[in-house]
Scaffold this motif. Structure first.
Motif, PDB file in Angstrom:
ATOM      1  N   UNK A  89     -12.592  45.506 -94.393  1.00 31.64           N
ATOM      2  CA  UNK A  89     -12.999  45.625 -92.988  1.00 31.64           C
ATOM      3  C   UNK A  89     -11.879  45.117 -92.077  1.00 31.64           C
ATOM      4  N   UNK A  90     -10.837  45.917 -91.948  1.00 34.51           N
ATOM      5  CA  UNK A  90      -9.690  45.527 -91.133  1.00 34.51           C
ATOM      6  C   UNK A  90     -10.028  45.503 -89.647  1.00 34.51           C
ATOM      7  N   UNK A  91     -10.978  46.331 -89.228  1.00 39.05           N
ATOM      8  CA  UNK A  91     -11.341  46.356 -87.811  1.00 39.05           C
ATOM      9  C   UNK A  91     -11.887  44.997 -87.368  1.00 39.05           C
ATOM     10  N   UNK A  92     -12.735  44.391 -88.212  1.00 39.21           N
ATOM     11  CA  UNK A  92     -13.271  43.069 -87.885  1.00 39.21           C
ATOM     12  C   UNK A  92     -12.154  42.034 -87.833  1.00 39.21           C
ATOM     13  N   UNK A  93     -11.202  42.156 -88.738  1.00 38.41           N
ATOM     14  CA  UNK A  93     -10.072  41.232 -88.748  1.00 38.41           C
ATOM     15  C   UNK A  93      -9.217  41.419 -87.497  1.00 38.41           C
ATOM     16  N   UNK A  94      -9.050  42.664 -87.071  1.00 44.32           N
ATOM     17  CA  UNK A  94      -8.302  42.930 -85.849  1.00 44.32           C
ATOM     18  C   UNK A  94      -8.963  42.317 -84.632  1.00 44.32           C
ATOM     19  N   UNK A  95     -10.289  42.343 -84.596  1.00 42.22           N
ATOM     20  CA  UNK A  95     -11.000  41.736 -83.465  1.00 42.22           C
ATOM     21  C   UNK A  95     -10.806  40.223 -83.449  1.00 42.22           C
ATOM     22  N   UNK A  96     -10.752  39.625 -84.612  1.00 44.87           N
ATOM     23  CA  UNK A  96     -10.505  38.186 -84.682  1.00 44.87           C
ATOM     24  C   UNK A  96      -9.107  37.855 -84.148  1.00 44.87           C
ATOM     25  N   UNK A  97      -8.130  38.680 -84.502  1.00 39.12           N
ATOM     26  CA  UNK A  97      -6.771  38.463 -84.002  1.00 39.12           C
ATOM     27  C   UNK A  97      -6.721  38.609 -82.483  1.00 39.12           C
ATOM     28  N   UNK A  98      -7.442  39.587 -81.973  1.00 40.54           N
ATOM     29  CA  UNK A  98      -7.472  39.794 -80.525  1.00 40.54           C
ATOM     30  C   UNK A  98      -8.082  38.587 -79.813  1.00 40.54           C
ATOM     31  N   UNK A  99      -9.156  38.033 -80.372  1.00 42.53           N
ATOM     32  CA  UNK A  99      -9.783  36.854 -79.774  1.00 42.53           C
ATOM     33  C   UNK A  99      -8.838  35.657 -79.786  1.00 42.53           C
ATOM     34  N   UNK A 100      -8.134  35.476 -80.901  1.00 41.99           N
ATOM     35  CA  UNK A 100      -7.187  34.363 -80.990  1.00 41.99           C
ATOM     36  C   UNK A 100      -6.048  34.537 -79.996  1.00 41.99           C
ATOM     37  N   UNK A 101      -5.578  35.768 -79.854  1.00 44.03           N
ATOM     38  CA  UNK A 101      -4.507  36.049 -78.896  1.00 44.03           C
ATOM     39  C   UNK A 101      -4.945  35.701 -77.479  1.00 44.03           C
ATOM     40  N   UNK A 102      -6.134  36.120 -77.108  1.00 44.09           N
ATOM     41  CA  UNK A 102      -6.630  35.843 -75.758  1.00 44.09           C
ATOM     42  C   UNK A 102      -6.795  34.349 -75.517  1.00 44.09           C
ATOM     43  N   UNK A 103      -7.294  33.638 -76.512  1.00 36.15           N
ATOM     44  CA  UNK A 103      -7.482  32.199 -76.363  1.00 36.15           C
ATOM     45  C   UNK A 103      -6.140  31.497 -76.178  1.00 36.15           C
ATOM     46  N   UNK A 104      -5.141  31.926 -76.943  1.00 34.24           N
ATOM     47  CA  UNK A 104      -3.815  31.314 -76.825  1.00 34.24           C
ATOM     48  C   UNK A 104      -3.197  31.604 -75.461  1.00 34.24           C
ATOM     49  N   UNK A 105      -3.308  32.842 -74.992  1.00 31.04           N
ATOM     50  CA  UNK A 105      -2.760  33.203 -73.678  1.00 31.04           C
ATOM     51  C   UNK A 105      -3.411  32.361 -72.585  1.00 31.04           C
ATOM     52  N   UNK A 106      -4.710  32.154 -72.700  1.00 23.94           N
ATOM     53  CA  UNK A 106      -5.422  31.356 -71.698  1.00 23.94           C
ATOM     54  C   UNK A 106      -4.904  29.919 -71.660  1.00 23.94           C
ATOM     55  N   UNK A 107      -4.568  29.368 -72.816  1.00 21.65           N
ATOM     56  CA  UNK A 107      -4.117  27.980 -72.883  1.00 21.65           C
ATOM     57  C   UNK A 107      -2.705  27.784 -72.338  1.00 21.65           C
ATOM     58  N   UNK A 108      -1.869  28.802 -72.456  1.00 23.66           N
ATOM     59  CA  UNK A 108      -0.441  28.660 -72.164  1.00 23.66           C
ATOM     60  C   UNK A 108      -0.178  28.092 -70.775  1.00 23.66           C
ATOM     61  N   UNK A 109      -0.947  28.517 -69.789  1.00 23.03           N
ATOM     62  CA  UNK A 109      -0.637  28.175 -68.399  1.00 23.03           C
ATOM     63  C   UNK A 109      -0.663  26.674 -68.125  1.00 23.03           C
ATOM     64  N   UNK A 110      -1.517  25.919 -68.829  1.00 26.17           N
ATOM     65  CA  UNK A 110      -1.697  24.518 -68.471  1.00 26.17           C
ATOM     66  C   UNK A 110      -1.111  23.513 -69.438  1.00 26.17           C
ATOM     67  N   UNK A 111      -0.316  23.953 -70.403  1.00 27.09           N
ATOM     68  CA  UNK A 111       0.213  23.049 -71.422  1.00 27.09           C
ATOM     69  C   UNK A 111       1.584  22.495 -71.032  1.00 27.09           C
ATOM     70  N   UNK A 112       1.988  21.367 -71.628  1.00 30.66           N
ATOM     71  CA  UNK A 112       3.376  20.923 -71.467  1.00 30.66           C
ATOM     72  C   UNK A 112       4.332  22.000 -71.975  1.00 30.66           C
ATOM     73  N   UNK A 113       5.570  21.938 -71.533  1.00 31.61           N
ATOM     74  CA  UNK A 113       6.506  23.031 -71.795  1.00 31.61           C
ATOM     75  C   UNK A 113       6.677  23.352 -73.278  1.00 31.61           C
ATOM     76  N   UNK A 114       6.900  22.323 -74.107  1.00 28.16           N
ATOM     77  CA  UNK A 114       7.148  22.615 -75.520  1.00 28.16           C
ATOM     78  C   UNK A 114       5.918  23.231 -76.176  1.00 28.16           C
ATOM     79  N   UNK A 115       4.734  22.823 -75.718  1.00 33.44           N
ATOM     80  CA  UNK A 115       3.509  23.397 -76.270  1.00 33.44           C
ATOM     81  C   UNK A 115       3.262  24.803 -75.731  1.00 33.44           C
ATOM     82  N   UNK A 116       3.673  25.061 -74.502  1.00 34.16           N
ATOM     83  CA  UNK A 116       3.526  26.409 -73.954  1.00 34.16           C
ATOM     84  C   UNK A 116       4.313  27.405 -74.797  1.00 34.16           C
ATOM     85  N   UNK A 117       5.515  27.018 -75.209  1.00 29.21           N
ATOM     86  CA  UNK A 117       6.303  27.894 -76.069  1.00 29.21           C
ATOM     87  C   UNK A 117       5.639  28.126 -77.410  1.00 29.21           C
ATOM     88  N   UNK A 118       5.116  27.068 -78.006  1.00 29.92           N
ATOM     89  CA  UNK A 118       4.456  27.180 -79.308  1.00 29.92           C
ATOM     90  C   UNK A 118       3.230  28.080 -79.228  1.00 29.92           C
TER      91      UNK A 118
END
Length: 313
Positions: free
Chosen positions: A107-136
């Motif tokens: 079920x690769x489609x379900x796995x793809x949705x999980x990756x999409x959710x993780x990507x969105x969560x990471x993008x949301x966090x980037x704006x408010x993190x210290x610089x070195x963590x924003x890069x990570x």
């Protein structure tokens, strides 16, 4: 009746006592002034929990694509875990957990949705993190997007044009990083134009999409710099390559190099600015290069095809 006068301590004893007392006072003052320490739970913990759960899900799905996804997400879990341990903030009473529901084999489609959710969560966090963590965390988002390019079932696809923003004034660090990104975009444009002579019509769609994307990002850089009152640097009058481009194989490798360099430049922007709007542009540009990079690495036969943390070298 006589009164005995108390004998004052000698000067040496007095100074010795004072010297012993000073560190105590300073120490207490220093401890009392320690108000900058943040004892709230680490904001990376949910992202770490999601990465670990995705490894379980990918292993349950099975197959070559899922195995590569598992490797990418394990790298994310390892790197995020190391950063969480480094900062060593207090743990919440209940650790965040992301369930890894039973995934059907294949079920690769379900796995793809999980990756999409993780990507969105990471993008949301980037704006408010210290610089070195924003890069990570930006690299984690890009790695999730890159992994989805392993197959259509995972949700492969290229992001659209960058959203235009007006970041306004930028500090010197941010300006230098943005100029570096602009230089990488100029070079990538030149590469896409150069390799067309060596690649067949099968590559036409990818070449067109890549060239359009880099033109879009070049103009985004120029606009951001101009809005900040800075003159964008011009492109180089000529470019040279470390290896001669003489056939399709060397042409594809040159595109891999260009996208790798562009990803590194945009990752550098994330680590050198606190401006939330500029970070948003940078993470989207990083994701774009990471997704294209996976496609070209697949064509080149490079292993691994997906870089877990694009832009981080």
């Amino acid at each position: 009746m006589t009164f005995r006068r108390s004998v004052p301590p000698n000067r040496r004893a007095f100074l010795r006592a004072a010297a012993l007392a000073v560190p105590t006072v300073v120490g207490l003052g220093t401890l009392a002034g320690c108000t900058d320490y943040d004892d709230s739970p680490d904001p990376l913990l949910p992202l770490l929990a999601r990465a670990r759960a995705d490894v379980e899900a990918a292993n349950a799905v099975g197959g070559p694509e899922a195995q590569q996804v598992a490797a990418v997400r394990q790298a994310h879990a390892d790197t995020l875990g190391k950063e969480v341990r480094r900062l060593n903030r207090p743990r919440p009473s209940q650790e965040p957990r992301v369930d890894a529901p039973e995934a059907a084999a294949g079920d690769l489609a379900a796995l793809g949705r999980r990756l999409e959710q993780a990507q969105r969560e990471a993008v949301r966090l980037v704006k408010g993190l210290p610089r070195h963590r924003a890069g990570l965390v930006g690299a984690v988002a890009a790695g999730c997007a890159a992994a989805r390019q392993l197959g259509d079932a995972l949700g492969a696809g290229q992001p659209g044009p960058l959203e235009r923003v007006a970041a306004g004034s930028l500090d010197e660090d941010a300006v230098d990083a943005l100029q570096d990104a602009l230089a990488a975009e100029y070079a990538a444009e030149w590469v896409y134009d150069t390799v067309t002579a060596f690649l067949s019509a099968d590559y036409e769609a990818g070449l067109t999409a890549g060239a359009d994307a880099h033109r879009d990002r070049r103009e985004a850089c120029r606009t951001l710099l101009a809005d900040a009152g800075v003159s964008p640097r011009p492109s180089e009058p000529a470019y040279t390559t470390q290896q001669q481009v003489s056939d399709a194989g060397s042409a594809v490798q040159l595109v891999v190099t260009a996208e790798t360099d562009a990803a590194g430049a945009w990752h550098g922007v994330l680590e050198r600015t606190d401006d939330a709007r500029l970070r948003d542009v940078a993470v989207q540009a990083l994701i774009g290069s990471a997704t294209r990079l996976t496609g070209w690495r697949l064509d080149a036969g490079d292993e691994p095809a997906v870089l877990a943390l694009p832009g981080r070298g």
